[in-house]
Scaffold this active site. Structure first.
Site, PDB file in Angstrom:
ATOM      1  N   ASP A 101       0.843  -1.189   0.000  1.00  0.00           N
ATOM      2  CA  ASP A 101       0.000   0.000   0.000  1.00  0.00           C
ATOM      3  C   ASP A 101       0.883   1.246   0.000  1.00  0.00           C
ATOM      4  O   ASP A 101       1.954   1.253   0.611  1.00  0.00           O
ATOM      5  CB  ASP A 101      -0.865  -0.006   1.268  1.00  0.00           C
ATOM      6  CG  ASP A 101      -2.311   0.284   0.979  1.00  0.00           C
ATOM      7  OD1 ASP A 101      -2.574   1.366   0.423  1.00  0.00           O
ATOM      8  OD2 ASP A 101      -3.170  -0.548   1.291  1.00  0.00           O
ATOM      9  N   ASP A 203      -3.441   4.643  -2.448  1.00  0.00           N
ATOM     10  CA  ASP A 203      -4.619   4.961  -1.636  1.00  0.00           C
ATOM     11  C   ASP A 203      -5.201   6.350  -1.954  1.00  0.00           C
ATOM     12  O   ASP A 203      -4.444   7.315  -2.107  1.00  0.00           O
ATOM     13  CB  ASP A 203      -4.163   4.944  -0.166  1.00  0.00           C
ATOM     14  CG  ASP A 203      -5.276   5.192   0.823  1.00  0.00           C
ATOM     15  OD1 ASP A 203      -6.068   4.271   1.041  1.00  0.00           O
ATOM     16  OD2 ASP A 203      -5.339   6.310   1.391  1.00  0.00           O
ATOM     17  N   GLU A 266      -6.722   3.439  -6.208  1.00  0.00           N
ATOM     18  CA  GLU A 266      -8.001   3.304  -5.522  1.00  0.00           C
ATOM     19  C   GLU A 266      -8.891   4.450  -5.977  1.00  0.00           C
ATOM     20  O   GLU A 266      -8.618   5.608  -5.668  1.00  0.00           O
ATOM     21  CB  GLU A 266      -7.815   3.388  -3.999  1.00  0.00           C
ATOM     22  CG  GLU A 266      -9.119   3.117  -3.283  1.00  0.00           C
ATOM     23  CD  GLU A 266      -9.198   3.664  -1.856  1.00  0.00           C
ATOM     24  OE1 GLU A 266      -9.868   3.042  -1.037  1.00  0.00           O
ATOM     25  OE2 GLU A 266      -8.626   4.734  -1.570  1.00  0.00           O
ATOM     26  N   HIS A 331     -11.167  -4.097   2.763  1.00  0.00           N
ATOM     27  CA  HIS A 331     -11.224  -3.796   4.190  1.00  0.00           C
ATOM     28  C   HIS A 331     -12.125  -2.603   4.509  1.00  0.00           C
ATOM     29  O   HIS A 331     -12.218  -2.208   5.668  1.00  0.00           O
ATOM     30  CB  HIS A 331      -9.802  -3.529   4.693  1.00  0.00           C
ATOM     31  CG  HIS A 331      -9.180  -2.346   4.016  1.00  0.00           C
ATOM     32  ND1 HIS A 331      -8.854  -2.342   2.679  1.00  0.00           N
ATOM     33  CD2 HIS A 331      -8.866  -1.108   4.478  1.00  0.00           C
ATOM     34  CE1 HIS A 331      -8.370  -1.153   2.352  1.00  0.00           C
ATOM     35  NE2 HIS A 331      -8.357  -0.390   3.418  1.00  0.00           N
ATOM     36  N   ASP A 332     -12.738  -2.010   3.494  1.00  0.00           N
ATOM     37  CA  ASP A 332     -13.631  -0.869   3.712  1.00  0.00           C
ATOM     38  C   ASP A 332     -15.094  -1.210   3.412  1.00  0.00           C
ATOM     39  O   ASP A 332     -15.960  -0.341   3.497  1.00  0.00           O
ATOM     40  CB  ASP A 332     -13.232   0.317   2.806  1.00  0.00           C
ATOM     41  CG  ASP A 332     -11.860   0.871   3.140  1.00  0.00           C
ATOM     42  OD1 ASP A 332     -11.481   0.849   4.318  1.00  0.00           O
ATOM     43  OD2 ASP A 332     -11.160   1.319   2.206  1.00  0.00           O
TER      44      ASP A 332
HETATM   45  C1  NOJ Z   1      -8.841   4.284   1.806  1.00  0.00           C
HETATM   46  C2  NOJ Z   1      -8.448   3.121   2.674  1.00  0.00           C
HETATM   47  O1  NOJ Z   1      -8.801   1.945   2.035  1.00  0.00           O
HETATM   48  C3  NOJ Z   1      -9.158   3.312   3.995  1.00  0.00           C
HETATM   49  O2  NOJ Z   1      -9.087   2.174   4.805  1.00  0.00           O
HETATM   50  C4  NOJ Z   1      -8.562   4.516   4.669  1.00  0.00           C
HETATM   51  O3  NOJ Z   1      -9.255   4.773   5.862  1.00  0.00           O
HETATM   52  C5  NOJ Z   1      -8.655   5.742   3.756  1.00  0.00           C
HETATM   53  N1  NOJ Z   1      -8.300   5.478   2.403  1.00  0.00           N
HETATM   54  C6  NOJ Z   1      -7.756   6.827   4.252  1.00  0.00           C
HETATM   55  O4  NOJ Z   1      -6.425   6.512   3.981  1.00  0.00           O
END
Ligand code: NOJ
Length: 532
Positions: A101, A203, A266, A331-332
Site C-alpha cells: 500500500d 490509496d 483506488e 477492508h472498507d
Molecule cells: C482508503 C483506505 O482503504 C481506507 O481504509 C482509509 O481509511 C482511507 N483510504 C484513508 O487513507
C-alpha cells in the site's frame, strides 16, 4: 516468477488480522511469512500468484496504518524491515508477487514533515501541507467535509490558520502542488520498488489534487438523513483537481523505471461524473503499468440484469491494452457473504474468477467469512467512533479463521477484534480438506485461470441472458468457455442448446449430456467447456 500479465489473482491481506506470531493480539509480518504456504507453494494452497498487504509502516494507528509517520520503516507492532525482507524473499521463492500500500494523499500529524510544517508559518515545510487563513468570521476557508465526518479543516491556534484533512484530523493532506512533496513521494516509491516489491496500491488518489481556487463543494439535493454524512455534498472541488492525472503520471513513470511492476489506483466511481470518462482518464495515465480498480461490484444489486449491464458495459469500454482489476470487497466494504448471502457468495466467486484481467480477493472471503457484529465497547474503527451510524469497518476486518483452536489459531493473546462465532466450523483447516467447500471452489477456479481460456480468452456477451441468468463467454484460440449464472431465487432456464461439459459448478449437480437445455437452480453458476 510469473509476469504480471500471467498473474491469476491478487489476495488482499489486512496485516492486523491475518496471523499474530508474538501474542499481542494483532497480526504481524512474520505471521504473513509463516502463512505463505497457505497462499501458494504447497499442495493444499489457495494457489494465488500475488498478495497485496494493507499498510504496515510506522504509524500512531489512528486509522490503523493509513496515517503514516515514517514511510521508510515498519511499525514495531508489525515487526521491522528485516522481517519485511524475509517476507518478500520467501514470497518470491514461492513465485508470489508482493504489492504494498502507498498512501500519498496524507501523512500522520505525527510525521516529522507535519510537525515541522505546523511549527510556524515560516517553516520551509509549511507549504508541504494545505494551510489557509480563516474566513473573516473565523470559520473554515470553505465548506469541504471529511470522509470521516465534520469539516475537512482543522484550526491551529498557534499559527492562526486551518489545514485540510480529507480523512481524520490526524491525517493532514499533503500539498502535491509543491514539487518538493512530489519528489519526496517519488523517493518513497523508489525505496520500496528497489527493495523488491512488485506492485503498488495507491490509496485515496483522487484527493491529491484539489481546486486551486478552493471553491465550495456543491450541496447534494438528493441527500437523505441517516445516510453517510459525506454524501451531503457533491465533491466537485475538494478532489479530482486539474493536476490529478499529471501527478498520477509521475507516479506511473516512477513505477515504470522498474521492470514488470504495476500501480493500481483506488478510485470509487463518483456518480456525479461520467462513468466512462472516469475510467478512460485513469487508464490513460499509462496503460502498460497503471490501472484503476473496478469497484462497481461493491455497489451493484444482486441480479442478472444489474450485473449483466455493469460487466458487459465495462468490458465493451476497455481497449485491448486496458486490463480490468475486478475487486468486489476489501477492508472498507461489507464482506461478500454478508452483502450477497452465503449461497450467493459461491456464485459471486465463480463470477469474479471467470472475468478477464486480475481479480482481487479479500482475505477470508474464500472461506465465506461474514461480517461480525461488534459490541459498542469493542469498536475500533475511527470512522464508526466519529459517526456512530453503524457504518463502521470493523465487522469485515476480524481475525482470519485458521482452525477450530482457541481464537481460530490467529493469536495466543487477546484478538484486537472479536472473532466470528462460527470459526469452529468455518476455518482453513476444515475447508481445505472438504472438496465441497467454498475454499475448494476458489482453488479450482484459480487453477483454471492459469491455463484455460479464463487466462487470456476474449470476453463476449451471451445474447440469451435473461431476468434470472447472466451469461458470457471467454474464448481463446483453443477453447471456448460459457459461464452461466442464475442470480435469482427461482430456477433459471437457459434457452439454448448446450454441447459441452461442465468444468465447474457451484452446486455440483449439473450433468450435461451431448446436447440439452439447461435449467440452473437458484444461485447456481456453471462453467461449460463448449465443443467447438
Ligand atoms: C482508503 C483506505 O482503504 C481506507 O481504509 C482509509 O481509511 C482511507 N483510504 C484513508 O487513507
Amino acid at each position: 516468477m510469473a509476469r504480471w500479465q500471467d498473474v491469476n489473482g491478487i489476495y488482499q491481506i489486512y496485516p492486523r488480522s491475518f496471523k499474530d506470531t508474538n501474542g499481542d493480539g494483532v497480526g504481524d509480518i512474520a505471521g504473513i511469512t509463516e502463512k505463505l504456504d497457505y497462499i501458494k507453494g504447497s499442495t493444499s494452497s489457495l494457489g494465488v500468484d500475488a498478495i497485496w498487504t494493507s499498510p504496515f509502516y510506522r504509524s500512531p494507528m489512528a486509522d490503523f496504518g493509513y496515517d503514516i509517520s515514517d514511510y521508510y520503516s515498519i511499525d514495531p507492532l508489525f515487526g521491522d524491515l528485516e522481517d519485511f525482507k524475509v517476507f518478500i524473499s520467501e514470497a518470491h521463492d514461492r513465485n508470489i508477487k508482493v504489492m504494498v500500500d502507498y498512501v500519498p494523499n496524507h501523512t500522520s500529524d505525527e510525521h516529522p514533515w507535519f510537525i515541522a510544517s505546523k511549527s510556524s508559518r515560516d517553516n520551509d515545510k509549511r507549504d508541504w501541507y494545505v494551510w489557509r487563513d480563516p474566513k473573516p468570521d473565523g470559520s473554515p476557508p470553505n465548506n469541504w467535509i471529511s470522509v470521516f465526518g465534520g469539516s475537512a479543516w482543522e484550526f491551529d491556534e498557534e499559527s492562526g490558520q486551518y489545514y485540510v484533512h480529507s480523512f481524520l484530523t490526524k491525517q493532514p493532506d499533503l500539498n502535491w502542488d509543491n514539487p518538493a512533496v512530489r519528489k519526496a513521494m517519488m523517493d518513497v516509491l523508489d525505496f520500496w520498488l528497489e527493495l523488491g516489491v512488485d506492485g503498488i496500491r495507491a490509496d485515496a488518489v483522487r484527493w491529491i489534487s484539489k481546486d486551486s481556487l478552493l471553491r465550495d463543494d456543491i450541496p447534494n439535493e438528493e441527500f437523505k438523513t441517516g445516510e453517510d454524512p459525506f454524501n451531503a455534498l457533491i465533491h466537485r472541488y475538494s478532489r479530482y483537481g486539474e493536476s490529478l492525472f499529471d501527478y498520477l503520471k509521475e507516479m506511473a513513470a516512477t513505477v515504470e523505471k522498474h521492470p514488470d511492476r504495476i500501480i493500481l489506483f483506488e478510485d470509487y466511481i463518483d456518480n456525479h461524473l461520467d462513468l466512462h470518462e472516469q475510467y478512460a482518464d485513469f487508464y490513460a495515465v499509462n496503460p502498460s503499468v497503471a490501472a484503476p480498480f473496478n469497484f462497481e461490484g461493491m455497489h451493484t444489486a444482486y441480479s442478472a440484469r444489474a450485473f449483466r449491464s455493469y460487466i458487459d458495459d465495462f468490458q465493451k469500454m476497455l481497449t485491448s491494452e486496458q486490463r480490468p482489476f475486478y475487486c468486489f470487497s476489501n477492508h472498507d466494504m461489507p464482506r461478500l457473504a454478508s452483502r450477497f448471502g452465503e449461497k450467493q457468495a459461491r456464485l459471486i466467486a465463480l463470477l469474479q474468477l471467470t472475468l478477464p484481467g486480475i481479480p482481487v480477493v479479500y482475505y477470508g472471503d474464500e472461506l465465506g467469512m461474514h461480517n461480525v457484529e461488534i459490541p459498542p465497547e469493542a469498536v475500533q474503527d475511527p470512522f464508526e467512533k466519529q459517526t456512530q451510524l453503524g457504518l463502521g469497518r470493523d465487522p469485515e476486518r476480524t481475525p482470519m479463521q485458521w482452525s477450530d483452536e482457541e481464537n481460530a489459531g490467529f493469536t495466543t493473546g487477546k484478538p484486537w477484534l472479536p472473532l466470528a462465532s462460527d470459526y469452529k466450523e468455518r476455518n482453513v483447516e476444515s475447508e481445505s480438506t472438504n472438496s465441497d467447500s467454498l475454499f475448494s471452489m476458489y482453488r479450482t477456479l484459480l487453477e483454471l485461470r492459469r491455463s484455460s481460456a479464463l487466462r487470456t480468452g476474449v470476453y463476449d456477451e451471451w445474447s440469451d441472458s435473461n431476468d434470472s441468468v447472466f451469461g458470457y463467454t471467454r474464448q481463446s484460440e483453443y477453447e471456448k468457455l460459457l459461464i452461466l449464472l442464475n442470480m435469482s431465487d427461482v430456477d433459471g432456464v437457459c434457452g439454448q442448446c448446450f454441447i459441452g461439459g461442465v468444468i465447474c459448478d457451484t452446486h455440483k449437480s449439473v450433468e450435461l449430456s451431448i446436447s440439452q437445455h439447461l435449467i440452473l437452480q437458484p444461485h447456481q453458476g456453471v462453467i461449460i467447456r463448449c465443443k467447438t
